[in-house]
Design an enzyme around this catalytic site. Sequence first.
Site, PDB file in Angstrom:
ATOM      1  N   SER A  63      31.515  36.466  35.696  1.00  7.69           N
ATOM      2  CA  SER A  63      29.806  37.644  35.919  1.00  7.69           C
ATOM      3  C   SER A  63      29.123  37.988  34.929  1.00  7.69           C
ATOM      4  CB  SER A  63      30.931  38.475  36.717  1.00  7.69           C
ATOM      5  OG  SER A  63      31.683  37.913  37.610  1.00  7.69           O
TER       6      SER A  63
HETATM    7  N1  SAM Z   1      35.241  38.555  36.923  1.00  9.53           N
HETATM    8  C1  SAM Z   1      35.676  37.208  36.604  1.00  9.53           C
HETATM    9  C2  SAM Z   1      35.451  37.115  34.951  1.00  9.53           C
HETATM   10  O1  SAM Z   1      35.469  37.843  34.606  1.00  9.53           O
HETATM   11  O2  SAM Z   1      35.297  35.934  34.841  1.00  9.53           O
HETATM   12  C3  SAM Z   1      34.305  36.017  37.449  1.00  9.53           C
HETATM   13  C4  SAM Z   1      35.177  36.121  38.553  1.00  9.53           C
HETATM   14  S1  SAM Z   1      34.560  34.405  39.846  1.00  9.53           S
HETATM   15  C5  SAM Z   1      32.521  35.026  39.520  1.00  9.53           C
HETATM   16  C6  SAM Z   1      35.541  34.960  41.263  1.00  9.53           C
HETATM   17  C7  SAM Z   1      37.225  34.187  40.800  1.00  9.53           C
HETATM   18  O3  SAM Z   1      37.237  34.681  42.456  1.00  9.53           O
HETATM   19  C8  SAM Z   1      36.989  32.177  40.663  1.00  9.53           C
HETATM   20  O4  SAM Z   1      37.822  32.659  39.579  1.00  9.53           O
HETATM   21  C9  SAM Z   1      37.523  32.261  41.818  1.00  9.53           C
HETATM   22  O5  SAM Z   1      38.303  30.783  41.781  1.00  9.53           O
HETATM   23  C10 SAM Z   1      38.345  33.344  42.914  1.00  9.53           C
HETATM   24  N2  SAM Z   1      38.053  33.567  44.256  1.00  9.53           N
HETATM   25  C11 SAM Z   1      37.756  33.173  45.422  1.00  9.53           C
HETATM   26  N3  SAM Z   1      38.283  33.720  46.713  1.00  9.53           N
HETATM   27  C12 SAM Z   1      39.919  34.208  46.601  1.00  9.53           C
HETATM   28  C13 SAM Z   1      40.873  34.516  46.535  1.00  9.53           C
HETATM   29  N4  SAM Z   1      40.915  34.296  48.010  1.00  9.53           N
HETATM   30  N5  SAM Z   1      41.961  34.907  46.245  1.00  9.53           N
HETATM   31  C14 SAM Z   1      41.557  34.853  44.709  1.00  9.53           C
HETATM   32  N6  SAM Z   1      40.673  34.290  43.772  1.00  9.53           N
HETATM   33  C15 SAM Z   1      39.325  34.227  44.544  1.00  9.53           C
END
Ligand code: SAM
Length: 218
Positions: A63
């Site tokens: 992000s």
């Molecule tokens: N905060 C993270 C970083 O610093 O890199 C970025 C997060 S990224 C925007 C969103 C993440 O949420 C992705 O890796 C995606 O696979 C995960 N995700 C989406 N739905 C999810 C769920 N139900 N449970 C766990 N992870 C999930």
Amino acid sequence: MNSRYEDLRERMIALHLLPRGITNKRIIEAFRKVPREVFVPDYLKHSAYEDSALPIGHGQTISQPYIVARMLQLLDPQEGDTVLEIGTGSGYQTALLAELSSTVVTIERLKPLLDSAKRTLESLGYKNIVYVHGDGTLGYKPLMPYDRIIVSAGAPHIPQTLVDQLKTGGVLVAPVGSRYMQVLTRVEKKKDGVYIEEDEGCVFVPLIGKKGWETNGA
Ligand code: SAM
């Protein structure tokens, strides 16, 4: 002597966080400590301190630093807190949370991302993180209740399962809205009910799971 990345990190804080109202000293200190360059792919290291989201593979992103800081400021984690994080991604925000609280439980649905984040976080020496592979919309009951919960993917609504796993007095922050645009939303669970406040707009990849979106929409 400062390394080139330390200089770039200071510059990111000075240009993109402080002037935009990120004033919480503990949060700024955490940003100063955590090396974002180790959480991005090699070919993007030169862009690690731009204020933008970057691809990390599997259709996911690390992000934008300002939005991470904004969410952390809304969350306001405290030293003794147990924090639940949904969406480990690269692990960058996990590291910031590990600096700011006592235990971080991080859940990621994509195993290769969880494994890679774990390797990076362990190489940096973090020992206060519990790694969970699964659907974060269901939370993680073995270590509930949580002082803080942060959702790092765009949710169609606040999953009630997560509110149920929050302590009374606890705070949850999540981007809530459509697949393509959301609003940072802060939920505070008090004795007499749940209080919801909306902050600024944002764009996240979708939260996919039983209590989120059914598919990634592709
Ligand atoms: N905060 C993270 C970083 O610093 O890199 C970025 C997060 S990224 C925007 C969103 C993440 O949420 C992705 O890796 C995606 O696979 C995960 N995700 C989406 N739905 C999810 C769920 N139900 N449970 C766990 N992870 C999930």
